[in-house]
Write an enzyme that holds these catalytic residues in place. Structure first.
Site, PDB file in Angstrom:
ATOM      1  N   GLU A   8       0.882  -1.182   0.000  1.00 26.96           N
ATOM      2  CA  GLU A   8       0.000   0.000   0.000  1.00 26.96           C
ATOM      3  C   GLU A   8       0.908   1.217   0.000  1.00 26.96           C
ATOM      4  OE1 GLU A   8      -3.428   0.533   2.819  1.00 26.96           O
ATOM      5  OE2 GLU A   8      -2.978   2.647   2.456  1.00 26.96           O
ATOM      6  N   PHE A  23      -3.539  16.593   4.713  1.00 26.69           N
ATOM      7  CA  PHE A  23      -3.465  15.455   5.632  1.00 26.69           C
ATOM      8  C   PHE A  23      -2.301  15.578   6.614  1.00 26.69           C
ATOM      9  CE2 PHE A  23      -6.085  13.507   2.280  1.00 26.69           C
ATOM     10  CZ  PHE A  23      -7.130  13.049   3.072  1.00 26.69           C
ATOM     11  N   HIS A 164      -9.169   0.889  -0.981  1.00 36.65           N
ATOM     12  CA  HIS A 164      -8.400   1.850  -0.175  1.00 36.65           C
ATOM     13  C   HIS A 164      -9.327   2.955   0.331  1.00 36.65           C
ATOM     14  CE1 HIS A 164      -5.690   5.303   0.483  1.00 36.65           C
ATOM     15  NE2 HIS A 164      -4.797   4.386   0.810  1.00 36.65           N
ATOM     16  N   ASP A 287       2.239   2.103   3.849  1.00 35.73           N
ATOM     17  CA  ASP A 287       1.420   3.282   3.554  1.00 35.73           C
ATOM     18  C   ASP A 287       2.327   4.503   3.338  1.00 35.73           C
ATOM     19  OD1 ASP A 287      -0.839   4.703   2.886  1.00 35.73           O
ATOM     20  OD2 ASP A 287      -1.843   4.479   4.821  1.00 35.73           O
TER      21      ASP A 287
HETATM   22 MN    MN Z   1      -2.866   4.499   1.848  1.00 42.27          MN
END
Ligand code: MN
Length: 339
Positions: A8, A23, A164, A287
């Site tokens: 990911e 974010f 996702h 991630d």
């Molecule tokens: Mn992600």
């Protein structure tokens, strides 16, 4: 552990870059932006430093899913996929690819999936939750009947689909009013994605297409922890479930789903996931660039696990699920000298 595979792991193209702003605090944006736009340098150095042999790369979020104009969504998906194919071709032993798909139109999504898998050699698709289309109020979740041909084709192609997260739209966020800290990875991502996964199961999708393989990140978006209760609510009331699936929700979770450790580096949580779904269906991920490779790897390399499970979760499950051409290894071969 050396030889890990992570799946990911995101990048951005200029068209989708700004979807990732917001974010992190503004002071971190230059760093995050640099990480997202890089593939062959900083990323590769992080992989080398922390024993990651391969990353399967995917576009950032929500990107294609948040483009209400279907033609534009298709154009951006194709542009991102073409760019990714070029990048993978430079180092195919270190990078592989997931397709971005214009799910706004199931026919276009099928066409792009076929192109990516059969012509570009991609290993599956990664889609960022529901898609917006036309009048932007229209939210498309993939349990809707118009997606059945898409799932049929995905099953035939025998490639996994990574569901996702994305945030719910502002008009669907009343429960978070006054608490913007709950958006994104803190809570809203997991809640949104877990419900979408349950919609897929409850629609009977996996009765019609039992060979579908769905991947969820973040150790299953909270679902392992809730799986028993989902099937047993008010157990003394012998009422049949109201969903359309033929068996228990847990049965499909165990047979059609795979989980990754992305962004959830916690041994207690991993052990719960192992107890629900088994170590054969859990795969290491970071991630990146939203989480750090060292945080993920340092935790995973020393987590209290059998070395056989570490090998499965860190490498061999991904090699077999994505049919990667990588040599099999024994657990002892991949230990780090520093252990
Ligand atoms: Mn992600």
């Amino acid at each position: 552990m050396q030889g890990k595979i992570a799946l990911e792991e995101h990048f951005a193209i200029p068209d989708t870059l700004m979807d990732s702003a917001g974010f992190v605090p503004d002071s971190y944006w230059p760093e995050l932006k640099g990480r997202l736009l890089d593939i062959q340098e900083r990323r590769l150095a992080e992989m080398d430093r922390h024993g990651i042999e391969m990353m399967i790369l995917s576009l950032n979020a929500p990107a294609v899913q948040a483009i209400p104009d279907t033609g534009k969504a298709d154009e951006i998906a194709r542009r991102a996929n073409d760019y990714l194919a070029e990048q993978v071709a430079k180092r195919p032993s270190r990078f592989q690819a997931f397709a971005a798909l214009p799910m706004q139109d199931p026919e276009l999504a099928i066409r792009e999936l076929e192109r990516c898998v059969t012509m570009l050699g991609f290993r599956g698709a990664l889609v960022n939750g529901f898609s917006q289309t036309g009048a932007h109020k229209s939210l498309l979740y993939y349990d809707l009947p118009q997606y059945r041909p898409f799932w049929a084709r995905l099953e035939q192609l025998d490639v996994p689909f990574y569901l996702h997260p994305r945030n719910p739209l502002p008009e669907d966020c009343r429960i978070y009013d006054g608490h913007p800290w709950l958006m994104g990875p803190t809570w809203a991502f997991g809640q949104e994605t877990a419900v979408h996964a349950l919609r897929l199961i409850g629609s009977g999708l996996f009765d019609a297409h039992p060979k579908l393989k769905i991947v969820l990140g973040h150790m299953g978006e909270g679902l392992p922890y809730s799986m028993w209760r989902i099937d047993h609510r008010n157990g003394w009331v012998k009422a049949p479930p109201k969903h359309k699936a033929q068996r228990k929700i847990r049965d499909y979770f165990n047979e059609n789903f795979y989980l990754t450790t992305s962004g959830n580096f916690r041994t207690q949580t991993l052990i719960d996931a192992i107890l629900e779904i088994g170590a054969d269906r859990i795969l290491f991920s970071v991630d990146w660039p939203f989480e750090n490779v060292d945080h993920a790897s340092d935790w995973f390399n020393s987590a209290s696990l059998s070395e056989n499970d570490r090998l499965k979760i860190g490498r061999s499950n991904a090699a077999s699920l994505f049919k990667l051409d990588m040599p099999a290894r024994a657990a002892g071969q991949l230990s780090q000298a520093a252990e």
